[in-house]
Design an enzyme around this catalytic site. Structure first.
Site, PDB file in Angstrom:
ATOM      1  N   TYR A  53       0.848  -1.198   0.000  1.00  0.00           N
ATOM      2  CA  TYR A  53       0.000   0.000   0.000  1.00  0.00           C
ATOM      3  C   TYR A  53       0.885   1.250   0.000  1.00  0.00           C
ATOM      4  O   TYR A  53       1.634   1.506   0.957  1.00  0.00           O
ATOM      5  CB  TYR A  53      -0.932   0.019   1.201  1.00  0.00           C
ATOM      6  N   GLY A 270     -12.213   1.201   3.606  1.00  0.00           N
ATOM      7  CA  GLY A 270     -11.042   2.020   3.323  1.00  0.00           C
ATOM      8  C   GLY A 270     -11.418   3.476   3.157  1.00  0.00           C
ATOM      9  O   GLY A 270     -11.922   3.875   2.109  1.00  0.00           O
TER      10      GLY A 270
END
Length: 305
Positions: A53, A270
């Site tokens: 990420y 998210g």
């Protein structure tokens, strides 16, 4: 917030977790700490990372924001095994190296859970088991799982890993749930009846493996969110009506649809916007009726045989 046990080795976790892929969008460690503390105030104590990420930047920013006191309140999960754009790697060396890198970036001595991010066709389950044993013995990882795996891939891993796989993270939302579609269309000659995941929900229920839902507001593979999309007018009409009924946000209703399933699915949301996190956390207090669950499913363009 509803809590549950994901593994005997891990503290109780919230049914809603915060996905940290977009944390690099925040300005600094103060903004990240505000997000973490705001999530905790909503009852969310579970934070989902991956080594890829932001090229590691998400873990790094998160680690910068942690204090020892704050770390003890969190359950942190990270993932490894993807060489972006080239390969997947379950080799012992890569797993150990990835975890050490994540711990350094997160500035913590351990993560609660480690997931293998996507299946590696060249996997040697005995080699994975060796990596798991080392990580557990050294106190670097408490429990293990996978992401985007089918039942037989999990069975193969568990054959060497002493049935330690306790999590499987899959893409799942009211607008993207092919495993539900296939379950309805058993023995029916249409595309929805094609099982592409080997009945993963039923398998995980049988094996007491927690399912986690990633991209719970998305349709397709990163094609966009269905919330407010003109592609899903009927679904949004139902979401809005139920949001009015339960006095929560439409985001909360979309998550409540996931939480209503008896598999006990954990939703991974998210977002870096604290108000959206707060709105979504309201889902834990909503218990959709059977009719409402089916109405949402059908309004997403689904058909029952």
């Amino acid at each position: 917030m509803k809590m549950f046990k994901i593994s005997p080795e891990v503290p109780e976790v919230s049914r809603i977790g915060l996905g940290c892929m977009r944390i690099p969008e925040l300005e600094n460690e103060k903004a990240v700490r505000t997000l973490i503390e705001g999530a905790l105030e909503c009852g969310i104590n579970f934070f989902d990372h991956a080594d890829i990420y932001g090229g590691g930047r998400a873990e790094e920013l998160f680690g910068d924001a942690l204090t020892p006191e704050l770390r003890e309140k969190l359950v942190i999960q990270t993932k490894c095994a993807i060489h972006p754009g080239t390969s997947y790697d379950f080799s012992k060396e890569h797993i150990l190296e990835s975890v050490n890198g994540s711990l350094k970036r997160l500035k913590t001595e351990y993560v609660d859970l480690l997931l293998l991010h996507r299946p590696d066709a060249l996997m040697q389950p005995e080699e994975v088991a060796e990596a798991f044993e080392i990580l557990k013995r050294e106190g670097k990882v408490k429990a293990f799982g996978v992401s985007n795996h089918n039942p037989m891939q999990i069975e193969l891993l568990n054959s060497a890993c002493d049935n330690q796989i306790c999590v499987n993270q899959i893409q799942y939302s009211v607008a993207h749930c092919p495993t539900i579609d296939a379950g309805f269309n058993v023995n029916v000659g249409n595309d929805a009846g094609c099982s592409r995941d080997g009945s993963v929900i039923e398998y995980c229920r049988l094996k007491k493996i927690t399912l986690q839902a990633w991209s719970p507001f998305q349709y397709g593979m990163f094609e966009g969110t269905f919330i407010g999309s003109p592609r899903f007018p009927e679904l949004n009409d139902v979401l809005n009506r139920l949001a009015d009924k339960y006095q929560v946000s439409v985001n909360a209703i979309a998550i409540a649809w996931i939480l209503r399933h008896p598999a006990g699915i954990q939703a991974i949301v998210g977002s870096t916007k604290l108000q959206r996190v707060r709105d979504t956390a309201e889902a834990a207090g909503v218990e959709l009726t059977r009719d409402e669950w089916y109405e949402l499913y059908m309004s997403a363009g689904k058909n029952l045989p």
